[in-house]
Design an enzyme around this catalytic site. Sequence first.
Site, PDB file in Angstrom:
ATOM      1  N   CYS A   1      -3.218   2.778  -5.568  1.00 16.86           N
ATOM      2  CA  CYS A   1      -2.555   3.699  -4.669  1.00 16.86           C
ATOM      3  C   CYS A   1      -1.448   4.415  -5.160  1.00 16.86           C
ATOM      4  O   CYS A   1      -1.085   5.456  -4.396  1.00 16.86           O
ATOM      5  CB  CYS A   1      -2.668   3.463  -3.351  1.00 16.86           C
ATOM      6  SG  CYS A   1      -2.407   1.677  -3.059  1.00 16.86           S
TER       7      CYS A   1
ATOM      8  N   HIS B   1       0.868  -1.218   0.037  1.00 19.01           N
ATOM      9  CA  HIS B   1      -0.476  -0.278  -0.116  1.00 19.01           C
ATOM     10  C   HIS B   1       0.770   1.520  -0.016  1.00 19.01           C
ATOM     11  O   HIS B   1       1.953   1.293   0.640  1.00 19.01           O
ATOM     12  CB  HIS B   1      -1.447  -0.188   1.165  1.00 19.01           C
ATOM     13  CG  HIS B   1      -1.739   0.667   0.705  1.00 19.01           C
ATOM     14  ND1 HIS B   1      -2.749   1.381   0.370  1.00 19.01           N
ATOM     15  CD2 HIS B   1      -1.951   1.689   2.189  1.00 19.01           C
ATOM     16  CE1 HIS B   1      -3.864   2.221   0.340  1.00 19.01           C
ATOM     17  NE2 HIS B   1      -2.957   3.046   1.244  1.00 19.01           N
TER      18      HIS B   1
ATOM     19  N   HIS C   1      -3.714   9.039   1.402  1.00 16.76           N
ATOM     20  CA  HIS C   1      -3.659   7.740   0.540  1.00 16.76           C
ATOM     21  C   HIS C   1      -4.946   7.280   0.040  1.00 16.76           C
ATOM     22  O   HIS C   1      -5.562   8.747   0.553  1.00 16.76           O
ATOM     23  CB  HIS C   1      -3.505   6.097   1.174  1.00 16.76           C
ATOM     24  CG  HIS C   1      -3.981   6.562   2.647  1.00 16.76           C
ATOM     25  ND1 HIS C   1      -4.488   5.118   2.889  1.00 16.76           N
ATOM     26  CD2 HIS C   1      -4.355   7.403   3.860  1.00 16.76           C
ATOM     27  CE1 HIS C   1      -5.618   5.331   3.592  1.00 16.76           C
ATOM     28  NE2 HIS C   1      -5.495   6.466   4.362  1.00 16.76           N
TER      29      HIS C   1
END
Length: 177
Positions: A129, A39, A51
């Site tokens: 992301c 991530h 994010h």
Amino acid sequence: MNDETRNNSTSCIRVKIPSVHVELKPGDLIEIFRSCYQHWAIYVGDGKVVHLAPPCEHPLDGVASVLAALSDRAFVKKDWLEDVVRKDRYRVNNKHDETHPPLPVSKIVRWAEELVGREMPYNLTSHNCEHFVMELRYGVAMSDQVTEAIAMGTVGVMGVAAAVIRSMAQRRKHQKE
């Protein structure tokens, strides 16, 4: 955060993770190692990151990654770094600084802050992301995870094809004998 030391003159923060000190600066890319993927977030100062996360009531649940893969939308969120990282390992990874000059820090942080709360298109291979934070830092959306997965998939397909061809060749050889 219990183990942090703030340096107000440079807006840096030191985060202690089991005997590892990482000095974070606004605009740094944070790579978080989840069980099956990474991530990505961007550090905006004062212990917070921005994010791209899936739409769910409890983004800290393990379900978030499954929802992300199934969803075609995500939200830009601003959260405490420690809440996003949870118990996973992470590192600063400004990996493209040598090939793509980063935008000015003030522009990166301002742009990230302006996007907080917005709904964005999400696609695992073109708008994830990693694409999101790379575009914030470098002005170019890119994802090495996707590139590597495609390369591995291509190698895998080529390997399967080679195995099938080899198997067919061996059958023909045995049929002739």
